[in-house]
Motif scaffolding. Structure first.
Motif, PDB file in Angstrom:
ATOM      1  N   UNK A   9       0.846  -1.195   0.000  1.00 43.07           N
ATOM      2  CA  UNK A   9       0.000   0.000   0.000  1.00 43.07           C
ATOM      3  C   UNK A   9       0.885   1.250   0.000  1.00 43.07           C
ATOM      4  N   UNK A  10       0.547   2.196  -0.869  1.00 41.56           N
ATOM      5  CA  UNK A  10       1.324   3.431  -0.975  1.00 41.56           C
ATOM      6  C   UNK A  10       1.478   4.130   0.372  1.00 41.56           C
ATOM      7  N   UNK A  11       0.381   4.194   1.128  1.00 39.69           N
ATOM      8  CA  UNK A  11       0.431   4.871   2.424  1.00 39.69           C
ATOM      9  C   UNK A  11       1.378   4.159   3.389  1.00 39.69           C
ATOM     10  N   UNK A  12       1.508   2.848   3.255  1.00 39.86           N
ATOM     11  CA  UNK A  12       2.427   2.099   4.113  1.00 39.86           C
ATOM     12  C   UNK A  12       3.876   2.396   3.751  1.00 39.86           C
ATOM     13  N   UNK A  13       4.152   2.561   2.459  1.00 36.48           N
ATOM     14  CA  UNK A  13       5.508   2.925   2.033  1.00 36.48           C
ATOM     15  C   UNK A  13       5.840   4.316   2.545  1.00 36.48           C
ATOM     16  N   UNK A  14       4.888   5.218   2.419  1.00 34.99           N
ATOM     17  CA  UNK A  14       5.121   6.575   2.913  1.00 34.99           C
ATOM     18  C   UNK A  14       5.333   6.560   4.426  1.00 34.99           C
ATOM     19  N   UNK A  15       4.549   5.763   5.135  1.00 34.85           N
ATOM     20  CA  UNK A  15       4.704   5.668   6.595  1.00 34.85           C
ATOM     21  C   UNK A  15       6.074   5.098   6.949  1.00 34.85           C
ATOM     22  N   UNK A  16       6.558   4.143   6.170  1.00 34.75           N
ATOM     23  CA  UNK A  16       7.898   3.597   6.420  1.00 34.75           C
ATOM     24  C   UNK A  16       8.948   4.690   6.265  1.00 34.75           C
ATOM     25  N   UNK A  17       8.793   5.528   5.230  1.00 35.13           N
ATOM     26  CA  UNK A  17       9.742   6.641   5.065  1.00 35.13           C
ATOM     27  C   UNK A  17       9.540   7.673   6.169  1.00 35.13           C
ATOM     28  N   UNK A  18       8.307   7.893   6.580  1.00 34.00           N
ATOM     29  CA  UNK A  18       8.046   8.825   7.680  1.00 34.00           C
ATOM     30  C   UNK A  18       8.742   8.362   8.955  1.00 34.00           C
ATOM     31  N   UNK A  35       4.447  13.598  10.209  1.00 29.87           N
ATOM     32  CA  UNK A  35       4.931  12.250   9.889  1.00 29.87           C
ATOM     33  C   UNK A  35       4.346  11.236  10.866  1.00 29.87           C
ATOM     34  N   UNK A  36       4.351  11.570  12.136  1.00 30.10           N
ATOM     35  CA  UNK A  36       3.787  10.647  13.143  1.00 30.10           C
ATOM     36  C   UNK A  36       2.302  10.394  12.881  1.00 30.10           C
ATOM     37  N   UNK A  37       1.568  11.445  12.505  1.00 32.79           N
ATOM     38  CA  UNK A  37       0.146  11.280  12.204  1.00 32.79           C
ATOM     39  C   UNK A  37      -0.064  10.371  10.994  1.00 32.79           C
ATOM     40  N   UNK A  38       0.770  10.529   9.953  1.00 37.64           N
ATOM     41  CA  UNK A  38       0.649   9.660   8.783  1.00 37.64           C
ATOM     42  C   UNK A  38       0.973   8.213   9.147  1.00 37.64           C
ATOM     43  N   UNK A  39       1.980   8.016   9.995  1.00 34.37           N
ATOM     44  CA  UNK A  39       2.328   6.659  10.433  1.00 34.37           C
ATOM     45  C   UNK A  39       1.150   6.038  11.176  1.00 34.37           C
ATOM     46  N   UNK A  40       0.597   6.769  12.140  1.00 37.59           N
ATOM     47  CA  UNK A  40      -0.533   6.261  12.914  1.00 37.59           C
ATOM     48  C   UNK A  40      -1.719   5.937  12.019  1.00 37.59           C
ATOM     49  N   UNK A  41      -1.994   6.807  11.050  1.00 39.41           N
ATOM     50  CA  UNK A  41      -3.124   6.579  10.136  1.00 39.41           C
ATOM     51  C   UNK A  41      -2.879   5.349   9.264  1.00 39.41           C
ATOM     52  N   UNK A 151      24.230  15.941   1.586  1.00 39.87           N
ATOM     53  CA  UNK A 151      23.423  15.497   2.728  1.00 39.87           C
ATOM     54  C   UNK A 151      21.945  15.840   2.505  1.00 39.87           C
ATOM     55  N   UNK A 152      21.088  14.884   2.785  1.00 35.67           N
ATOM     56  CA  UNK A 152      19.649  15.090   2.622  1.00 35.67           C
ATOM     57  C   UNK A 152      19.135  14.834   1.215  1.00 35.67           C
ATOM     58  N   UNK A 153      20.013  14.447   0.290  1.00 32.86           N
ATOM     59  CA  UNK A 153      19.601  14.230  -1.103  1.00 32.86           C
ATOM     60  C   UNK A 153      18.580  13.103  -1.224  1.00 32.86           C
ATOM     61  N   UNK A 154      18.764  12.037  -0.481  1.00 32.74           N
ATOM     62  CA  UNK A 154      17.851  10.898  -0.571  1.00 32.74           C
ATOM     63  C   UNK A 154      16.476  11.286  -0.052  1.00 32.74           C
ATOM     64  N   UNK A 155      16.445  11.977   1.078  1.00 32.79           N
ATOM     65  CA  UNK A 155      15.174  12.417   1.633  1.00 32.79           C
ATOM     66  C   UNK A 155      14.449  13.330   0.646  1.00 32.79           C
TER      67      UNK A 155
END
Length: 170
Positions: A9-18, A35-41, A151-155
């Motif tokens: 699920x796209x939201x799960x991938x985003x939560x993993x990055x979050x 980010x925490x709210x997206x993870x919880x959701x 630094x930060x390029x991947x993010x």
């Protein structure tokens, strides 16, 4: 998202990055809160297991990018995988029993396999292994940042990719 048969699920991938973003020092307090709210959701809608699979997906993507960008032409199985494992074993908070599974995920990625599908064949991902994947994700992002000398390029790259995607409001 999918690299083949291992659809996550796209939201799960985003939560993993979050999860990575929450731990990153450069994340502002407001970004950390969002980010925490997206993870919880994502966990509420898709479950922790799916977010763990999202971490496996991202490890696969970043390992593949790093393997393809090996500048000196060295074999990533002989250079990238051992380098990441060496650094991973240095984390005292990590349960070393899960390093072999991370080694398998990295190897699958370097060999062009779908990491999520590979991992799914072995059963669900326990929380301790998910933590090892999280550490691995951080290491791979750090290695990529170092390789591109920014630094930060991947993010920035991952967040730009997410910005172009439509996510269901979870």
């Amino acid at each position: 998202m999918s690299g083949g048969e291992g659809v996550v699920a796209d939201a799960a991938v985003r939560a993993a990055w979050d999860s990575y973003r929450v731990l990153d020092d450069s994340t502002t307090p407001e970004e950390r809160r969002l980010a925490r709210r997206r993870i919880e959701a994502a966990v509420a809608v898709h479950g922790r297991d799916e977010v763990y699979r999202g971490a496996a997906f991202l490890v696969g993507v970043l390992a593949t990018v790093l393997a393809e960008d090996t500048a000196d032409g060295s074999d990533p199985l002989g250079s990238l995988v051992p380098a990441v494992l060496r650094r991973l074993r240095a984390f005292e908070a990590l349960d070393a029993a899960h390093v072999p599974m991370v080694a398998g995920a990295l190897t699958a990625a370097v060999l062009g396999q779908d990491v999520v599908a590979w991992r799914d064949r072995l059963g669900s991902i326990p929380p301790q292994e998910a933590a090892a994947l999280g550490f691995t994700l951080w290491l791979l992002a750090d290695l990529h940042d170092f390789a591109v000398e920014r630094p930060g390029a991947t993010d920035a790259l991952v967040r730009r990719a997410f910005a172009t995607m439509e996510f269901d409001e979870v």
